[in-house]
Design a protein around this motif. Structure first.
Motif, PDB file in Angstrom:
ATOM      1  N   THR A 185       0.850  -1.186   0.000  1.00 27.86           N
ATOM      2  CA  THR A 185       0.000   0.000   0.000  1.00 27.86           C
ATOM      3  C   THR A 185       0.887   1.238   0.000  1.00 27.86           C
ATOM      4  O   THR A 185       2.098   1.150   0.225  1.00 27.86           O
ATOM      5  CB  THR A 185      -0.895   0.051   1.260  1.00 27.86           C
ATOM      6  N   GLU A 186       0.269   2.382  -0.214  1.00 26.80           N
ATOM      7  CA  GLU A 186       1.020   3.634  -0.161  1.00 26.80           C
ATOM      8  C   GLU A 186       1.511   3.922   1.252  1.00 26.80           C
ATOM      9  O   GLU A 186       2.461   4.654   1.442  1.00 26.80           O
ATOM     10  CB  GLU A 186       0.144   4.783  -0.665  1.00 26.80           C
TER      11      GLU A 186
ATOM     12  N   THR B  61      -8.699  -1.233   3.167  1.00 19.30           N
ATOM     13  CA  THR B  61      -7.387  -0.846   2.634  1.00 19.30           C
ATOM     14  C   THR B  61      -7.338  -1.175   1.139  1.00 19.30           C
ATOM     15  O   THR B  61      -7.932  -2.152   0.689  1.00 19.30           O
ATOM     16  CB  THR B  61      -6.268  -1.607   3.370  1.00 19.30           C
ATOM     17  N   THR B  62      -6.592  -0.359   0.392  1.00 21.80           N
ATOM     18  CA  THR B  62      -6.363  -0.629  -1.029  1.00 21.80           C
ATOM     19  C   THR B  62      -4.909  -1.029  -1.222  1.00 21.80           C
ATOM     20  O   THR B  62      -3.997  -0.321  -0.780  1.00 21.80           O
ATOM     21  CB  THR B  62      -6.695   0.610  -1.888  1.00 21.80           C
ATOM     22  N   TYR B  63      -4.714  -2.155  -1.870  1.00 18.33           N
ATOM     23  CA  TYR B  63      -3.381  -2.704  -2.132  1.00 18.33           C
ATOM     24  C   TYR B  63      -3.105  -2.683  -3.634  1.00 18.33           C
ATOM     25  O   TYR B  63      -4.000  -2.947  -4.443  1.00 18.33           O
ATOM     26  CB  TYR B  63      -3.296  -4.167  -1.688  1.00 18.33           C
ATOM     27  N   ASN B  64      -1.870  -2.407  -3.997  1.00 12.56           N
ATOM     28  CA  ASN B  64      -1.392  -2.610  -5.361  1.00 12.56           C
ATOM     29  C   ASN B  64      -0.795  -4.010  -5.379  1.00 12.56           C
ATOM     30  O   ASN B  64       0.105  -4.315  -4.595  1.00 12.56           O
ATOM     31  CB  ASN B  64      -0.339  -1.572  -5.744  1.00 12.56           C
ATOM     32  N   ALA B  65      -1.313  -4.849  -6.276  1.00  5.25           N
ATOM     33  CA  ALA B  65      -0.917  -6.262  -6.278  1.00  5.25           C
ATOM     34  C   ALA B  65      -0.233  -6.643  -7.583  1.00  5.25           C
ATOM     35  O   ALA B  65      -0.571  -6.132  -8.657  1.00  5.25           O
ATOM     36  CB  ALA B  65      -2.135  -7.147  -6.062  1.00  5.25           C
ATOM     37  N   THR B  66       0.726  -7.547  -7.462  1.00  6.05           N
ATOM     38  CA  THR B  66       1.426  -8.113  -8.611  1.00  6.05           C
ATOM     39  C   THR B  66       1.336  -9.626  -8.526  1.00  6.05           C
ATOM     40  O   THR B  66       1.570 -10.209  -7.463  1.00  6.05           O
ATOM     41  CB  THR B  66       2.910  -7.683  -8.605  1.00  6.05           C
ATOM     42  N   LEU B  67       1.000 -10.254  -9.640  1.00  7.11           N
ATOM     43  CA  LEU B  67       0.943 -11.710  -9.721  1.00  7.11           C
ATOM     44  C   LEU B  67       2.180 -12.192 -10.462  1.00  7.11           C
ATOM     45  O   LEU B  67       2.475 -11.714 -11.560  1.00  7.11           O
ATOM     46  CB  LEU B  67      -0.313 -12.151 -10.475  1.00  7.11           C
ATOM     47  N   THR B  68       2.916 -13.125  -9.848  1.00  5.49           N
ATOM     48  CA  THR B  68       4.059 -13.738 -10.528  1.00  5.49           C
ATOM     49  C   THR B  68       3.779 -15.228 -10.693  1.00  5.49           C
ATOM     50  O   THR B  68       3.166 -15.863  -9.837  1.00  5.49           O
ATOM     51  CB  THR B  68       5.381 -13.515  -9.773  1.00  5.49           C
ATOM     52  N   LEU B  69       4.251 -15.764 -11.824  1.00  4.37           N
ATOM     53  CA  LEU B  69       4.012 -17.155 -12.203  1.00  4.37           C
ATOM     54  C   LEU B  69       5.342 -17.795 -12.566  1.00  4.37           C
ATOM     55  O   LEU B  69       6.116 -17.224 -13.339  1.00  4.37           O
ATOM     56  CB  LEU B  69       3.077 -17.203 -13.420  1.00  4.37           C
TER      57      LEU B  69
ATOM     58  N   GLU C 255      -1.121  -7.073 -13.000  1.00  2.00           N
ATOM     59  CA  GLU C 255      -1.119  -5.928 -12.089  1.00  2.00           C
ATOM     60  C   GLU C 255      -2.570  -5.601 -11.757  1.00  2.00           C
ATOM     61  O   GLU C 255      -3.396  -5.438 -12.672  1.00  2.00           O
ATOM     62  CB  GLU C 255      -0.452  -4.712 -12.732  1.00  2.00           C
ATOM     63  N   THR C 256      -2.886  -5.498 -10.451  1.00  4.73           N
ATOM     64  CA  THR C 256      -4.255  -5.254 -10.014  1.00  4.73           C
ATOM     65  C   THR C 256      -4.270  -4.381  -8.773  1.00  4.73           C
ATOM     66  O   THR C 256      -3.227  -4.148  -8.157  1.00  4.73           O
ATOM     67  CB  THR C 256      -4.975  -6.578  -9.673  1.00  4.73           C
ATOM     68  N   THR C 257      -5.468  -3.910  -8.412  1.00  8.29           N
ATOM     69  CA  THR C 257      -5.672  -3.308  -7.100  1.00  8.29           C
ATOM     70  C   THR C 257      -6.681  -4.176  -6.354  1.00  8.29           C
ATOM     71  O   THR C 257      -7.671  -4.620  -6.932  1.00  8.29           O
ATOM     72  CB  THR C 257      -6.191  -1.860  -7.171  1.00  8.29           C
ATOM     73  N   PHE C 258      -6.367  -4.431  -5.088  1.00  5.42           N
ATOM     74  CA  PHE C 258      -7.250  -5.168  -4.190  1.00  5.42           C
ATOM     75  C   PHE C 258      -7.783  -4.157  -3.189  1.00  5.42           C
ATOM     76  O   PHE C 258      -7.003  -3.485  -2.521  1.00  5.42           O
ATOM     77  CB  PHE C 258      -6.475  -6.254  -3.436  1.00  5.42           C
TER      78      PHE C 258
END
Length: 187
Positions: A48-49, A80-88, A139-142
């Motif tokens: 988060t920020e 809360t707002t999260y910036n999310a990254t998915l890795t594979l 790339e997403t926001t949760f």
């Protein structure tokens, strides 16, 4: 003597004709190759920020039907707002293959779908797109609401020639991987 060789010549010619036609199998039309990516490990990393961080990994090195996968619970803070990254990753190779790079390079043929269970106060919005402005999902926001618990299904789809405009169509294409994370949203 000529009459004696004629039957043998006929058999010889028929034998070579049969050998020629049977040896030409389906080599010119091989079975279609699957574009499915091998993904053994899926990781969600968030921040988060305000500096809050969260992460969870789902790992299934032997694939479906083998040993139970190893998975971590995703623990998030409420409201809360999260910036999310998915890795594979494909960790069956040495060194491990970063499949998320392949998915990003082939963004026009992939989409990642996130489905929270109905009892989970969570919304997920895709923030990255392909070259045609269709959602990708690496790339997403949760955004969390009040404290709750449930599951989050993450599905990576290979949608060559079938990818739809936003929000996309999870019924189309071939599933590269489908995982379910346990999620806990707490105070």
């Amino acid at each position: 003597m000529k009459k004696f060789l004629r039957p043998y010549l006929a058999f010889l010619m028929m034998g070579s004709l049969i050998a020629t036609t049977t040896s030409c199998g389906d080599d010119d039309n091989p079975a279609p190759q699957s574009d499915k990516e091998l993904i053994t490990t899926v990781t969600l990393t968030m921040d988060t920020e305000k500096g809050l961080q969260a992460a969870a990994t789902y790992k299934d090195l032997d694939g479906a039907g083998g040993n139970n996968p190893e998975k971590e619970t995703l623990v998030l803070k409420e409201n809360t707002t999260y910036n999310a990254t998915l890795t594979l990753f494909n960790e069956n190779q040495t060194p491990a293959i970063q499949v998320h790079n392949e998915v990003k390079a082939e963004a026009n043929d992939h989409q990642i779908f996130y489905t929270p269970s109905s009892n989970l106060n969570l919304t997920v919005a895709t923030t990255d797109t392909d070259s045609q402005s269709r959602p990708l999902g690496l790339e997403t926001t949760f955004t969390t609401g009040a404290a709750s618990s449930g599951t989050l299904k993450v599905v990576v789809k290979h949608q060559k020639d079938s990818k739809a405009a936003a929000p996309g169509d999870a019924t189309k294409g071939e599933t590269d991987v489908e995982v379910v994370f346990d999620v806990l949203i707490q105070q």
